[in-house]
Design a protein around this motif. Structure first.
Motif, PDB file in Angstrom:
ATOM      1  N   ALA A 130       0.736  -1.077  -0.026  1.00  0.00           N
ATOM      2  CA  ALA A 130      -0.071  -0.019  -0.061  1.00  0.00           C
ATOM      3  C   ALA A 130       0.824   1.226   0.224  1.00  0.00           C
ATOM      4  CB  ALA A 130      -1.079  -0.166   1.236  1.00  0.00           C
ATOM      5  N   GLY A 131       2.072   1.365   0.777  1.00  0.00           N
ATOM      6  CA  GLY A 131       2.894   2.293   0.710  1.00  0.00           C
ATOM      7  C   GLY A 131       3.586   2.564  -0.505  1.00  0.00           C
ATOM      8  N   GLY A 132       3.957   1.564  -1.359  1.00  0.00           N
ATOM      9  CA  GLY A 132       4.213   1.446  -2.727  1.00  0.00           C
ATOM     10  C   GLY A 132       3.568   2.303  -3.673  1.00  0.00           C
ATOM     11  N   ARG A 133       2.217   1.838  -3.371  1.00  0.00           N
ATOM     12  CA  ARG A 133       1.070   2.410  -4.414  1.00  0.00           C
ATOM     13  C   ARG A 133       0.922   4.049  -3.776  1.00  0.00           C
ATOM     14  NH1 ARG A 133      -2.658  -1.730  -2.248  1.00  0.00           N
ATOM     15  NH2 ARG A 133      -2.187  -3.599  -3.435  1.00  0.00           N
ATOM     16  N   MET A 134       1.070   4.462  -2.679  1.00  0.00           N
ATOM     17  CA  MET A 134       0.839   5.793  -2.470  1.00  0.00           C
ATOM     18  C   MET A 134       2.066   6.453  -3.001  1.00  0.00           C
ATOM     19  SD  MET A 134       0.171   5.463   1.890  1.00  0.00           S
ATOM     20  CE  MET A 134       0.270   7.151   2.192  1.00  0.00           C
ATOM     21  N   ALA A 135       3.175   6.127  -2.988  1.00  0.00           N
ATOM     22  CA  ALA A 135       4.680   6.737  -3.483  1.00  0.00           C
ATOM     23  C   ALA A 135       4.216   6.781  -5.185  1.00  0.00           C
ATOM     24  CB  ALA A 135       5.642   6.008  -3.305  1.00  0.00           C
ATOM     25  N   GLY A 136       3.650   5.713  -5.705  1.00  0.00           N
ATOM     26  CA  GLY A 136       3.448   5.860  -7.069  1.00  0.00           C
ATOM     27  C   GLY A 136       2.373   6.705  -7.515  1.00  0.00           C
ATOM     28  N   GLN A 137       1.343   6.708  -6.699  1.00  0.00           N
ATOM     29  CA  GLN A 137       0.221   7.730  -7.053  1.00  0.00           C
ATOM     30  C   GLN A 137       0.997   9.047  -6.892  1.00  0.00           C
ATOM     31  OE1 GLN A 137      -2.829   6.976  -8.400  1.00  0.00           O
ATOM     32  NE2 GLN A 137      -2.553   8.990  -8.954  1.00  0.00           N
ATOM     33  N   LEU A 138       1.717   9.350  -6.072  1.00  0.00           N
ATOM     34  CA  LEU A 138       2.252  10.672  -5.876  1.00  0.00           C
ATOM     35  C   LEU A 138       3.108  11.127  -7.091  1.00  0.00           C
ATOM     36  CD1 LEU A 138       2.658  13.181  -3.969  1.00  0.00           C
ATOM     37  CD2 LEU A 138       4.652  12.166  -3.002  1.00  0.00           C
ATOM     38  N   VAL A 139       3.910  10.137  -7.491  1.00  0.00           N
ATOM     39  CA  VAL A 139       4.727  10.320  -8.710  1.00  0.00           C
ATOM     40  C   VAL A 139       3.854  10.618  -9.975  1.00  0.00           C
ATOM     41  CG1 VAL A 139       6.417   9.165 -10.216  1.00  0.00           C
ATOM     42  CG2 VAL A 139       6.703   9.123  -7.798  1.00  0.00           C
ATOM     43  N   VAL A 140       2.707   9.802 -10.151  1.00  0.00           N
ATOM     44  CA  VAL A 140       2.008  10.035 -11.215  1.00  0.00           C
ATOM     45  C   VAL A 140       1.181  11.537 -10.991  1.00  0.00           C
ATOM     46  CG1 VAL A 140      -0.253   9.326 -12.414  1.00  0.00           C
ATOM     47  CG2 VAL A 140       1.472   7.602 -11.594  1.00  0.00           C
ATOM     48  N   ASP A 141       0.817  11.868 -10.024  1.00  0.00           N
ATOM     49  CA  ASP A 141       0.227  13.282  -9.929  1.00  0.00           C
ATOM     50  C   ASP A 141       1.349  14.351  -9.894  1.00  0.00           C
ATOM     51  OD1 ASP A 141      -2.131  11.851  -9.113  1.00  0.00           O
ATOM     52  OD2 ASP A 141      -2.032  12.021  -6.919  1.00  0.00           O
ATOM     53  N   MET A 142       2.569  14.097  -9.411  1.00  0.00           N
ATOM     54  CA  MET A 142       3.492  15.014  -9.527  1.00  0.00           C
ATOM     55  C   MET A 142       4.026  15.358 -11.286  1.00  0.00           C
ATOM     56  SD  MET A 142       6.501  14.067  -6.644  1.00  0.00           S
ATOM     57  CE  MET A 142       7.408  15.188  -7.073  1.00  0.00           C
ATOM     58  N   LEU A 143       4.058  14.396 -11.859  1.00  0.00           N
ATOM     59  CA  LEU A 143       4.396  14.288 -13.338  1.00  0.00           C
ATOM     60  C   LEU A 143       3.225  14.396 -14.129  1.00  0.00           C
ATOM     61  CD1 LEU A 143       7.444  11.716 -13.185  1.00  0.00           C
ATOM     62  CD2 LEU A 143       7.360  14.301 -12.954  1.00  0.00           C
ATOM     63  N   LYS A 144       1.977  14.353 -13.799  1.00  0.00           N
ATOM     64  CA  LYS A 144       0.817  14.392 -14.546  1.00  0.00           C
ATOM     65  C   LYS A 144       0.843  13.309 -15.551  1.00  0.00           C
ATOM     66  CE  LYS A 144      -0.096  19.310 -13.495  1.00  0.00           C
ATOM     67  NZ  LYS A 144      -0.233  20.658 -14.163  1.00  0.00           N
ATOM     68  N   GLY A 145       1.342  12.271 -15.093  1.00  0.00           N
ATOM     69  CA  GLY A 145       1.259  10.831 -16.068  1.00  0.00           C
ATOM     70  C   GLY A 145       2.415  10.889 -17.087  1.00  0.00           C
ATOM     71  N   GLN A 146       3.517  11.842 -17.163  1.00  0.00           N
ATOM     72  CA  GLN A 146       4.517  11.998 -18.202  1.00  0.00           C
ATOM     73  C   GLN A 146       5.647  12.393 -17.642  1.00  0.00           C
ATOM     74  OE1 GLN A 146       3.671  11.938 -21.634  1.00  0.00           O
ATOM     75  NE2 GLN A 146       1.372  11.623 -21.206  1.00  0.00           N
ATOM     76  N   GLY A 147       6.554  11.437 -17.960  1.00  0.00           N
ATOM     77  CA  GLY A 147       8.009  11.775 -17.402  1.00  0.00           C
ATOM     78  C   GLY A 147       8.962  10.512 -17.247  1.00  0.00           C
ATOM     79  N   ALA A 148      10.121  10.607 -16.866  1.00  0.00           N
ATOM     80  CA  ALA A 148      11.170   9.724 -16.691  1.00  0.00           C
ATOM     81  C   ALA A 148      11.441   9.610 -14.975  1.00  0.00           C
ATOM     82  CB  ALA A 148      12.430   9.860 -17.482  1.00  0.00           C
ATOM     83  N   VAL A 149      11.451   8.273 -14.764  1.00  0.00           N
ATOM     84  CA  VAL A 149      11.463   7.730 -13.191  1.00  0.00           C
ATOM     85  C   VAL A 149      12.581   7.053 -12.997  1.00  0.00           C
ATOM     86  CG1 VAL A 149      10.015   6.829 -11.403  1.00  0.00           C
ATOM     87  CG2 VAL A 149       8.787   8.058 -13.191  1.00  0.00           C
ATOM     88  N   VAL A 150      13.107   7.325 -11.972  1.00  0.00           N
ATOM     89  CA  VAL A 150      14.242   6.382 -11.229  1.00  0.00           C
ATOM     90  C   VAL A 150      13.994   5.926 -10.251  1.00  0.00           C
ATOM     91  CG1 VAL A 150      16.664   6.355 -10.241  1.00  0.00           C
ATOM     92  CG2 VAL A 150      16.111   7.561 -12.346  1.00  0.00           C
ATOM     93  N   GLU A 151      14.131   4.614 -10.041  1.00  0.00           N
ATOM     94  CA  GLU A 151      13.729   3.982  -8.652  1.00  0.00           C
ATOM     95  C   GLU A 151      14.933   3.242  -8.029  1.00  0.00           C
ATOM     96  OE1 GLU A 151      10.919  -0.053  -7.244  1.00  0.00           O
ATOM     97  OE2 GLU A 151      11.631   0.156  -9.090  1.00  0.00           O
ATOM     98  N   LEU A 152      15.232   3.644  -6.790  1.00  0.00           N
ATOM     99  CA  LEU A 152      16.365   3.058  -5.955  1.00  0.00           C
ATOM    100  C   LEU A 152      15.889   1.972  -5.262  1.00  0.00           C
ATOM    101  CD1 LEU A 152      18.420   6.010  -5.175  1.00  0.00           C
ATOM    102  CD2 LEU A 152      18.663   4.416  -6.997  1.00  0.00           C
ATOM    103  N   GLN A 153      15.880   0.621  -5.349  1.00  0.00           N
ATOM    104  CA  GLN A 153      15.447  -0.298  -4.637  1.00  0.00           C
ATOM    105  C   GLN A 153      16.078  -0.526  -3.333  1.00  0.00           C
ATOM    106  OE1 GLN A 153      16.204  -3.296  -7.736  1.00  0.00           O
ATOM    107  NE2 GLN A 153      14.249  -3.095  -8.594  1.00  0.00           N
TER     108      GLN A 153
END
Length: 293
Positions: A130-153
């Protein structure tokens, strides 16, 4: 006579207190690492609750080493503790440690990260998916669905890393305009994240946001980005004191805040119930919240 009685009373009280301390049940907390503020807070929460409930709490640091973790568990098994609380270094590697406790008939409760084997009485953790989804949704909202994303695992093999990544990708992979241009492990470590992020910055000319599986890596990535002169928002996970302060200062864009102290407290509360023969849930989720400026 009054002085003699007072001295005798003090001596008797001290003896009684000492006997009580020795009689108190001891539970063990084996932590993946105390070189991370999140797990220090978890430990502090466990110590506070153990004291309140009258338990002795023995804490051992595994230093992110599965072999050290197994040695720690075998040590507390030999000490015949009443129950083992373990925050695994690795969900697969911890199986041997859990089974060692099982053989000694010592109940096991896992904290923050689960165990992929052995018998566990209960697991206490945030809902990392659920926390990962929260972060994902924030990223989608920040970029308005367009952009390049980096994930540090996080640390490969750790359930928290797997689950946070799973939840994150459940959201961002559905946004056709978003592309994860780099996804690399930095083992939940700040210095490793700094080095990994430096390499990614050299390889990727366009990066619009970074999501790190914990605040330590987020802070390392932010330092690398600052040194490069580029302006790229970073989203962390954990809500450590330093992570939240970085959000408030504008160094991080956000952090998905866990309640580390509460995980430790609930772990000891669950241990108390197990030792009293009460039924406990297989999984107790601890609430998450998004922290932004």
């Amino acid at each position: 006579m009054r002085k003699l009685l007072t001295a005798a009373t003090v001596a008797a009280t001290a003896l009684f207190a000492s006997a009580n301390a020795q009689a108190a049940d001891t539970i063990a907390l084996v932590v993946s690492t105390l070189n991370n503020p999140f797990f220090v807070t978890l430990k502090n929460g466990a110590e506070s609750k153990a004291k309140a409930l009258g338990y002795n709490l023995l804490v051992l640091d595994s230093q992110n080493d599965p072999a050290k973790e197994l040695a720690n568990v075998e040590d507390v098994v030999n000490k015949k503790v009443k129950l083992l609380l373990v925050n695994p270094t690795d969900s697969d590697a911890v199986r041997s440690a859990v089974r060692s406790a099982n053989r000694a008939k010592i109940p096991v409760v896992t904290l923050d990260r689960s165990a992929n084997g052995g018998e566990v009485a209960s697991h206490i953790a945030s809902d990392n998916v659920a926390g990962g989804r929260m972060a994902g949704q924030l990223v989608v909202d920040m970029l308005k669905g367009q952009g390049a994303v980096v994930e540090l695992q996080g640390l490969p093999g750790a359930s928290a890393a797997r689950d946070r990544g799973k939840g994150f990708h459940e959201v961002v992979d559905k946004a056709s305009g978003l592309k994860v241009v780099a996804s690399q492990p930095a083992d939940f470590d700040r210095t490793k994240a700094l080095n990994v992020m430096e390499n990614i910055l050299q390889a990727q000319q366009k990066i619009d946001v970074v999501f790190a599986h914990n605040d330590e890596m987020a802070l390392g990535a932010a330092k690398a980005i600052q040194a490069s002169g580029r302006k790229i928002p970073v989203v962390g996970f954990d809500g450590t004191d330093e992570g939240v302060a970085a959000v408030n200062a504008g160094a991080l864009a956000a952090t998905v805040a866990q309640q580390a102290g509460l995980i430790g407290e609930k772990g000891v509360e669950t241990a108390d119930k197990v030792l009293k023969g009460e039924k406990v849930p297989a999984f107790t989720p601890v609430e998450l919240k998004m922290v932004t400026k």
